[in-house]
Write a protein that holds these residues in place. Sequence first.
Motif, PDB file in Angstrom:
ATOM      1  N   ALA A 128       0.850  -1.197   0.000  1.00 12.22           N
ATOM      2  CA  ALA A 128       0.000   0.000   0.000  1.00 12.22           C
ATOM      3  C   ALA A 128       0.883   1.243   0.000  1.00 12.22           C
ATOM      4  O   ALA A 128       1.973   1.221   0.576  1.00 12.22           O
ATOM      5  CB  ALA A 128      -0.889  -0.001   1.247  1.00 12.22           C
ATOM      6  N   PRO A 129       0.438   2.335  -0.661  1.00 15.31           N
ATOM      7  CA  PRO A 129       1.211   3.577  -0.651  1.00 15.31           C
ATOM      8  C   PRO A 129       1.430   4.067   0.777  1.00 15.31           C
ATOM      9  O   PRO A 129       0.493   4.059   1.577  1.00 15.31           O
ATOM     10  CB  PRO A 129       0.320   4.563  -1.415  1.00 15.31           C
ATOM     11  CG  PRO A 129      -0.617   3.725  -2.211  1.00 15.31           C
ATOM     12  CD  PRO A 129      -0.809   2.451  -1.442  1.00 15.31           C
TER      13      PRO A 129
ATOM     14  N   ILE B 234      -2.830  14.217  -1.889  1.00 21.29           N
ATOM     15  CA  ILE B 234      -2.463  12.902  -2.439  1.00 21.29           C
ATOM     16  C   ILE B 234      -3.599  11.907  -2.196  1.00 21.29           C
ATOM     17  O   ILE B 234      -3.976  11.130  -3.077  1.00 21.29           O
ATOM     18  CB  ILE B 234      -1.146  12.404  -1.804  1.00 21.29           C
ATOM     19  CG1 ILE B 234      -0.008  13.353  -2.213  1.00 21.29           C
ATOM     20  CG2 ILE B 234      -0.837  10.971  -2.228  1.00 21.29           C
ATOM     21  CD1 ILE B 234       1.260  13.186  -1.419  1.00 21.29           C
ATOM     22  N   GLU B 235      -4.185  11.978  -0.994  1.00 20.71           N
ATOM     23  CA  GLU B 235      -5.293  11.065  -0.674  1.00 20.71           C
ATOM     24  C   GLU B 235      -6.516  11.361  -1.543  1.00 20.71           C
ATOM     25  O   GLU B 235      -7.261  10.445  -1.900  1.00 20.71           O
ATOM     26  CB  GLU B 235      -5.614  11.139   0.827  1.00 20.71           C
ATOM     27  CG  GLU B 235      -4.474  10.524   1.648  1.00 20.71           C
ATOM     28  CD  GLU B 235      -4.747  10.425   3.135  1.00 20.71           C
ATOM     29  OE1 GLU B 235      -5.378  11.348   3.695  1.00 20.71           O
ATOM     30  OE2 GLU B 235      -4.309   9.420   3.745  1.00 20.71           O
ATOM     31  N   ALA B 236      -6.712  12.626  -1.914  1.00 21.62           N
ATOM     32  CA  ALA B 236      -7.828  12.964  -2.806  1.00 21.62           C
ATOM     33  C   ALA B 236      -7.617  12.319  -4.181  1.00 21.62           C
ATOM     34  O   ALA B 236      -8.569  12.057  -4.906  1.00 21.62           O
ATOM     35  CB  ALA B 236      -7.939  14.480  -2.945  1.00 21.62           C
ATOM     36  N   CYS B 237      -6.364  12.034  -4.519  1.00 21.24           N
ATOM     37  CA  CYS B 237      -6.034  11.459  -5.833  1.00 21.24           C
ATOM     38  C   CYS B 237      -6.036   9.930  -5.820  1.00 21.24           C
ATOM     39  O   CYS B 237      -6.553   9.297  -6.735  1.00 21.24           O
ATOM     40  CB  CYS B 237      -4.661  12.001  -6.233  1.00 21.24           C
ATOM     41  SG  CYS B 237      -4.060  11.500  -7.835  1.00 21.24           S
ATOM     42  N   ILE B 238      -5.466   9.310  -4.747  1.00 20.91           N
ATOM     43  CA  ILE B 238      -5.310   7.841  -4.768  1.00 20.91           C
ATOM     44  C   ILE B 238      -5.899   7.122  -3.549  1.00 20.91           C
ATOM     45  O   ILE B 238      -5.737   5.917  -3.410  1.00 20.91           O
ATOM     46  CB  ILE B 238      -3.811   7.433  -4.896  1.00 20.91           C
ATOM     47  CG1 ILE B 238      -2.993   7.982  -3.726  1.00 20.91           C
ATOM     48  CG2 ILE B 238      -3.234   7.900  -6.226  1.00 20.91           C
ATOM     49  CD1 ILE B 238      -1.652   7.292  -3.549  1.00 20.91           C
ATOM     50  N   GLY B 239      -6.565   7.886  -2.657  1.00 11.16           N
ATOM     51  CA  GLY B 239      -7.152   7.240  -1.477  1.00 11.16           C
ATOM     52  C   GLY B 239      -6.196   7.219  -0.301  1.00 11.16           C
ATOM     53  O   GLY B 239      -5.085   7.748  -0.370  1.00 11.16           O
ATOM     54  N   ARG B 240      -6.635   6.563   0.767  1.00  6.85           N
ATOM     55  CA  ARG B 240      -5.964   6.597   2.058  1.00  6.85           C
ATOM     56  C   ARG B 240      -4.499   6.117   2.000  1.00  6.85           C
ATOM     57  O   ARG B 240      -4.197   5.098   1.387  1.00  6.85           O
ATOM     58  CB  ARG B 240      -6.761   5.730   3.038  1.00  6.85           C
ATOM     59  CG  ARG B 240      -6.271   5.737   4.455  1.00  6.85           C
ATOM     60  CD  ARG B 240      -7.027   6.747   5.316  1.00  6.85           C
ATOM     61  NE  ARG B 240      -6.392   6.814   6.628  1.00  6.85           N
ATOM     62  CZ  ARG B 240      -5.885   7.937   7.154  1.00  6.85           C
ATOM     63  NH1 ARG B 240      -5.943   9.080   6.508  1.00  6.85           N
ATOM     64  NH2 ARG B 240      -5.322   7.914   8.339  1.00  6.85           N
ATOM     65  N   LEU B 241      -3.621   6.869   2.674  1.00  3.47           N
ATOM     66  CA  LEU B 241      -2.208   6.504   2.752  1.00  3.47           C
ATOM     67  C   LEU B 241      -1.890   5.872   4.091  1.00  3.47           C
ATOM     68  O   LEU B 241      -2.404   6.303   5.119  1.00  3.47           O
ATOM     69  CB  LEU B 241      -1.336   7.760   2.637  1.00  3.47           C
ATOM     70  CG  LEU B 241      -1.327   8.516   1.316  1.00  3.47           C
ATOM     71  CD1 LEU B 241      -0.549   9.818   1.463  1.00  3.47           C
ATOM     72  CD2 LEU B 241      -0.725   7.642   0.222  1.00  3.47           C
ATOM     73  N   ALA B 242      -0.991   4.865   4.076  1.00  4.50           N
ATOM     74  CA  ALA B 242      -0.411   4.393   5.328  1.00  4.50           C
ATOM     75  C   ALA B 242       0.638   5.412   5.758  1.00  4.50           C
ATOM     76  O   ALA B 242       1.191   6.131   4.907  1.00  4.50           O
ATOM     77  CB  ALA B 242       0.217   3.029   5.114  1.00  4.50           C
ATOM     78  N   ARG B 243       0.909   5.499   7.071  1.00  9.98           N
ATOM     79  CA  ARG B 243       1.859   6.509   7.580  1.00  9.98           C
ATOM     80  C   ARG B 243       3.055   5.857   8.249  1.00  9.98           C
ATOM     81  O   ARG B 243       2.941   4.756   8.796  1.00  9.98           O
ATOM     82  CB  ARG B 243       1.188   7.424   8.622  1.00  9.98           C
ATOM     83  CG  ARG B 243      -0.157   7.981   8.220  1.00  9.98           C
ATOM     84  CD  ARG B 243       0.010   9.209   7.365  1.00  9.98           C
ATOM     85  NE  ARG B 243      -1.206   9.436   6.591  1.00  9.98           N
ATOM     86  CZ  ARG B 243      -1.858  10.585   6.536  1.00  9.98           C
ATOM     87  NH1 ARG B 243      -1.416  11.625   7.186  1.00  9.98           N
ATOM     88  NH2 ARG B 243      -2.954  10.692   5.808  1.00  9.98           N
ATOM     89  N   GLY B 244       4.179   6.565   8.235  1.00 12.96           N
ATOM     90  CA  GLY B 244       5.379   6.135   8.958  1.00 12.96           C
ATOM     91  C   GLY B 244       6.064   4.961   8.273  1.00 12.96           C
ATOM     92  O   GLY B 244       5.720   4.586   7.157  1.00 12.96           O
ATOM     93  N   HIS B 245       7.042   4.414   8.975  1.00 13.04           N
ATOM     94  CA  HIS B 245       7.849   3.341   8.393  1.00 13.04           C
ATOM     95  C   HIS B 245       7.252   1.973   8.670  1.00 13.04           C
ATOM     96  O   HIS B 245       6.633   1.766   9.691  1.00 13.04           O
ATOM     97  CB  HIS B 245       9.270   3.385   8.958  1.00 13.04           C
ATOM     98  CG  HIS B 245      10.278   3.564   7.890  1.00 13.04           C
ATOM     99  ND1 HIS B 245      10.819   2.518   7.208  1.00 13.04           N
ATOM    100  CD2 HIS B 245      10.807   4.684   7.357  1.00 13.04           C
ATOM    101  CE1 HIS B 245      11.660   2.975   6.302  1.00 13.04           C
ATOM    102  NE2 HIS B 245      11.673   4.297   6.373  1.00 13.04           N
TER     103      HIS B 245
END
Length: 317
Positions: free
Chosen positions: A187-188, A201-212
């Motif tokens: 996942a991105p 970015i989320e408006a373009c490709i959806g929810r992002l995972a955060r951190g490492h």
Amino acid sequence: MTQILFPNDEGIVSAAALLRAACLVAIPTETVYGLAADATSEPAAAAVFAAKGRPDFNPLICHYPDAAAAATHVAFSPVAERLAQEFWPGPLTLVLPRRADCPVSARAGAGLPTLAVRVPAHPVARALLAACGFPLAAPSANRSGGVSPTTAAHVLADLHGRIAAVLDAGPCAVGLESTVLDLSGKAPRLLRPGGIPAEAIEACIGRLARGHTPGAAPQSPGLLASHYAPSLPLRLNATHAGEDEALLAFGVPLPAALVFNLSPSADVAEAAARLFAGLRWLDTEGARRGLRGIAAMPVPSHGLGAAINDRLRRASA
Ligand code: TXA
Ligand code: MG
């Protein structure tokens, strides 16, 4: 001696010639000044790590003139293509799998199977990339762990005599480094908040995972606890400034002996553009006046505010 080049045809030609000879040139981008080197040259990349005092496990971002050029060195997924279409040229860095025949030096990429790529928007960076014909590996042009440079004077304060030249095109418009997104996993994942807000970015490709990813290499320096650090200690969320503290203000300033206001009108984009210059100025001027620390007023977390707060947290760690 570090040469100062101007952002005209002659300056671009000189910078390209130095880079072709594996020398280091600090260059303007829309985010911060980068310490550029020929990304395909092993010795040039080694020189970048040496000049910055950067640990060699921290990979460099490679800059390309356009997405098509980047796509010859890394494998784009459909999500990566969509993001490149939407945000390039601009302050977004994508971490993607290297292609088998990718000529970027292992040194620049810290030996990883992935490579961070970006297409900068600054016209001078673009002209230089076109003149070079090879990608430019460019971390921020500061000593490792310090505050990123947004003017040529900042670059010289850190690296004078350690690099061949700086291409001076005035202050950087965005003022914070690019947003770094890892697209090499399932996942991105947002590795570093930056010049493109995560919301966009989320408006373009959806929810992002955060951190490492826990336990995964590498540690992005952008994720190390202490980074962007001035030499005076930084105190966050200040509601007053002590007698021996300088103030990094936002909006209506608190009373203080020495004040740098990020944005009197409380505008986060203006604050982002002025953040690193403000930290550097308060650090030197505060120390000169015998102050003991810097107190930072709170900045809201919307838009570029998230990246500002990320940098302030690391600067205070
Ligand atoms: O705006 C910017 O990104 C500026 C300008 C000059 O382009 N560059 C910049 O580079 O901020 P640097 O080296 O200071 O930060 C690059 C970040 C680091 O946190 C690094 O660890 C991460 O990107 N990075 C680079 N390659 C990576 C990879 N293959 N995987 C994960 N993170 C990577
Ligand atoms: Mg940096």
